[in-house]
Scaffold this motif. Structure first.
Motif, PDB file in Angstrom:
ATOM      1  N   ALA A  56       0.833  -1.206   0.000  1.00  0.00           N
ATOM      2  CA  ALA A  56       0.000   0.000   0.000  1.00  0.00           C
ATOM      3  C   ALA A  56       0.864   1.251   0.000  1.00  0.00           C
ATOM      4  O   ALA A  56       0.561   2.229  -0.703  1.00  0.00           O
ATOM      5  CB  ALA A  56      -0.937  -0.007   1.201  1.00  0.00           C
ATOM      6  N   GLU A  57       1.946   1.216   0.766  1.00  0.00           N
ATOM      7  CA  GLU A  57       2.840   2.379   0.815  1.00  0.00           C
ATOM      8  C   GLU A  57       3.448   2.671  -0.551  1.00  0.00           C
ATOM      9  O   GLU A  57       3.527   3.830  -0.985  1.00  0.00           O
ATOM     10  CB  GLU A  57       3.951   2.132   1.841  1.00  0.00           C
ATOM     11  N   VAL A  71      -8.167   5.975  -2.944  1.00  0.00           N
ATOM     12  CA  VAL A  71      -9.079   5.394  -1.956  1.00  0.00           C
ATOM     13  C   VAL A  71      -8.682   3.940  -1.759  1.00  0.00           C
ATOM     14  O   VAL A  71      -8.304   3.245  -2.703  1.00  0.00           O
ATOM     15  CB  VAL A  71     -10.563   5.502  -2.371  1.00  0.00           C
ATOM     16  N   MET A  72      -8.761   3.495  -0.512  1.00  0.00           N
ATOM     17  CA  MET A  72      -8.528   2.093  -0.185  1.00  0.00           C
ATOM     18  C   MET A  72      -9.845   1.333  -0.301  1.00  0.00           C
ATOM     19  O   MET A  72     -10.894   1.829   0.113  1.00  0.00           O
ATOM     20  CB  MET A  72      -7.996   1.950   1.245  1.00  0.00           C
ATOM     21  N   ASN A  73      -9.778   0.129  -0.821  1.00  0.00           N
ATOM     22  CA  ASN A  73     -10.976  -0.689  -0.927  1.00  0.00           C
ATOM     23  C   ASN A  73     -11.286  -1.344   0.420  1.00  0.00           C
ATOM     24  O   ASN A  73     -10.509  -2.174   0.911  1.00  0.00           O
ATOM     25  CB  ASN A  73     -10.775  -1.766  -1.994  1.00  0.00           C
ATOM     26  N   ASP A  74     -12.391  -0.929   1.022  1.00  0.00           N
ATOM     27  CA  ASP A  74     -12.970  -1.604   2.191  1.00  0.00           C
ATOM     28  C   ASP A  74     -12.096  -1.607   3.449  1.00  0.00           C
ATOM     29  O   ASP A  74     -12.400  -2.345   4.378  1.00  0.00           O
ATOM     30  CB  ASP A  74     -13.316  -3.064   1.853  1.00  0.00           C
ATOM     31  N   ASP A  75     -11.044  -0.824   3.497  1.00  0.00           N
ATOM     32  CA  ASP A  75     -10.115  -0.917   4.637  1.00  0.00           C
ATOM     33  C   ASP A  75      -9.906   0.447   5.272  1.00  0.00           C
ATOM     34  O   ASP A  75      -9.048   1.228   4.861  1.00  0.00           O
ATOM     35  CB  ASP A  75      -8.777  -1.503   4.168  1.00  0.00           C
ATOM     36  N   LEU A  76     -10.702   0.721   6.287  1.00  0.00           N
ATOM     37  CA  LEU A  76     -10.629   2.008   6.969  1.00  0.00           C
ATOM     38  C   LEU A  76      -9.306   2.182   7.706  1.00  0.00           C
ATOM     39  O   LEU A  76      -8.764   3.291   7.763  1.00  0.00           O
ATOM     40  CB  LEU A  76     -11.805   2.143   7.941  1.00  0.00           C
ATOM     41  N   SER A  80      -6.860   5.280   7.067  1.00  0.00           N
ATOM     42  CA  SER A  80      -6.473   6.175   8.150  1.00  0.00           C
ATOM     43  C   SER A  80      -4.956   6.255   8.279  1.00  0.00           C
ATOM     44  O   SER A  80      -4.387   7.334   8.464  1.00  0.00           O
ATOM     45  CB  SER A  80      -7.097   5.686   9.459  1.00  0.00           C
ATOM     46  N   HIS A  81      -4.285   5.100   8.143  1.00  0.00           N
ATOM     47  CA  HIS A  81      -2.834   5.053   8.292  1.00  0.00           C
ATOM     48  C   HIS A  81      -2.135   5.876   7.210  1.00  0.00           C
ATOM     49  O   HIS A  81      -1.173   6.596   7.488  1.00  0.00           O
ATOM     50  CB  HIS A  81      -2.359   3.605   8.227  1.00  0.00           C
ATOM     51  N   PHE A  82      -2.630   5.776   5.963  1.00  0.00           N
ATOM     52  CA  PHE A  82      -1.968   6.443   4.841  1.00  0.00           C
ATOM     53  C   PHE A  82      -2.628   7.766   4.453  1.00  0.00           C
ATOM     54  O   PHE A  82      -2.254   8.388   3.464  1.00  0.00           O
ATOM     55  CB  PHE A  82      -1.919   5.514   3.626  1.00  0.00           C
ATOM     56  N   CYS A  83      -3.619   8.183   5.238  1.00  0.00           N
ATOM     57  CA  CYS A  83      -4.305   9.471   4.998  1.00  0.00           C
ATOM     58  C   CYS A  83      -4.910   9.514   3.590  1.00  0.00           C
ATOM     59  O   CYS A  83      -4.772  10.513   2.868  1.00  0.00           O
ATOM     60  CB  CYS A  83      -3.357  10.645   5.221  1.00  0.00           C
ATOM     61  N   THR A  84      -5.553   8.428   3.204  1.00  0.00           N
ATOM     62  CA  THR A  84      -6.226   8.371   1.916  1.00  0.00           C
ATOM     63  C   THR A  84      -7.734   8.330   2.145  1.00  0.00           C
ATOM     64  O   THR A  84      -8.212   8.308   3.275  1.00  0.00           O
ATOM     65  CB  THR A  84      -5.819   7.108   1.133  1.00  0.00           C
ATOM     66  N   GLY A  85      -8.459   8.262   1.054  1.00  0.00           N
ATOM     67  CA  GLY A  85      -9.885   8.009   1.137  1.00  0.00           C
ATOM     68  C   GLY A  85     -10.147   6.519   1.240  1.00  0.00           C
ATOM     69  O   GLY A  85      -9.222   5.696   1.322  1.00  0.00           O
ATOM     70  N   VAL A  86     -11.437   6.168   1.209  1.00  0.00           N
ATOM     71  CA  VAL A  86     -11.816   4.761   1.314  1.00  0.00           C
ATOM     72  C   VAL A  86     -13.084   4.527   0.503  1.00  0.00           C
ATOM     73  O   VAL A  86     -13.912   5.440   0.360  1.00  0.00           O
ATOM     74  CB  VAL A  86     -12.025   4.352   2.788  1.00  0.00           C
ATOM     75  N   HIS A  87     -13.181   3.327  -0.049  1.00  0.00           N
ATOM     76  CA  HIS A  87     -14.443   2.916  -0.679  1.00  0.00           C
ATOM     77  C   HIS A  87     -15.005   1.755   0.121  1.00  0.00           C
ATOM     78  O   HIS A  87     -14.312   0.756   0.352  1.00  0.00           O
ATOM     79  CB  HIS A  87     -14.247   2.483  -2.134  1.00  0.00           C
ATOM     80  N   LEU A  88     -16.251   1.874   0.530  1.00  0.00           N
ATOM     81  CA  LEU A  88     -16.863   0.883   1.399  1.00  0.00           C
ATOM     82  C   LEU A  88     -18.019   0.173   0.698  1.00  0.00           C
ATOM     83  O   LEU A  88     -18.926   0.818   0.167  1.00  0.00           O
ATOM     84  CB  LEU A  88     -17.401   1.553   2.676  1.00  0.00           C
TER      85      LEU A  88
END
Length: 216
Positions: A56-57, A71-76, A80-88
């Protein structure tokens, strides 16, 4: 609410990480990708958490190089760790909680399938966009039900940017445009039509998308 022309939203696949990075370098360098989703389903099953975070990094750093939102897929937790968005997905976390944790400025997407009620709920809970699909039969999710154009047209009455996903290719893109009519569209999400190609041909594929989106 949306740009005049929809934006290309690229989802990663489960290629080995060095292959994936090579492909993404070619894709992002064209400038056509507006949003990148890190979706590594097989990686999560096959590798330990340290590997997941290390990959991911690398991917977030690459997107940052090209100034592309992630955005990260399904992984809040990853988001949060990488300061990105997320898709849920509908079963993959509380959207309102994600908004509280990640803040007002990040992109949070919600899978809404073919359900306008879910689309309205996504807006209520603070989503940045709602994803509807599948639009056409998809290699990624062959069992997904298709969403009708009348359902998509109903989303125009909801003040939430629309993302469409599922089986969309450069070849059927204008079919989608013509069927949508004046329905505003924020993102077109794509995996296979770009990521299934070899590194040597991805840039050309992205430029074909770029040309079609510019002439939307």
């Amino acid at each position: 609410m949306t740009n005049t022309n929809p934006q290309l939203y690229l989802l990663t696949n489960d290629d080995e990480i060095t292959t994936l990075i090579d492909k993404l370098e070619h894709a992002l360098d064209t400038g056509v990708v507006s949003l990148l989703q890190i979706r590594r389903k097989a990686t999560l099953k096959q590798y330990d958490l340290a590997t997941v975070y290390r990959e991911a990094e690398l991917l977030v750093s690459l997107a940052d190089k090209y100034d592309v939102d992630v955005v990260m897929n399904d992984d809040l937790e990853l988001a949060s760790h990488f300061c990105t968005g997320v898709h849920l997905g509908q079963r993959d976390g509380n959207l309102a909680l994600a908004r509280e944790i990640l803040g007002d400025d990040v992109i949070i997407g919600r899978t809404c399938h073919a359900d306008v009620a879910l689309f309205k709920q996504a807006k209520k809970e603070g989503a940045s966009y709602g994803a509807m699909g599948a639009i056409f039969s998809s290699l990624t999710k062959p069992k997904a039900g298709l969403v009708s154009m009348p359902i998509l047209q109903k989303t125009a009455k909801v003040d939430l940017p629309l993302c469409v996903i599922g089986g969309i290719t450069a070849d059927n893109l204008y079919q989608l445009r013509d069927e949508l009519g004046d329905v505003p569209l924020q993102y077109i999400a794509v995996t296979a039509d770009i990521m299934a190609h070899s590194s040597s041909t991805i840039a050309a594929k992205c430029r074909a998308w770029q040309l079609k989106l510019q002439n939307w």
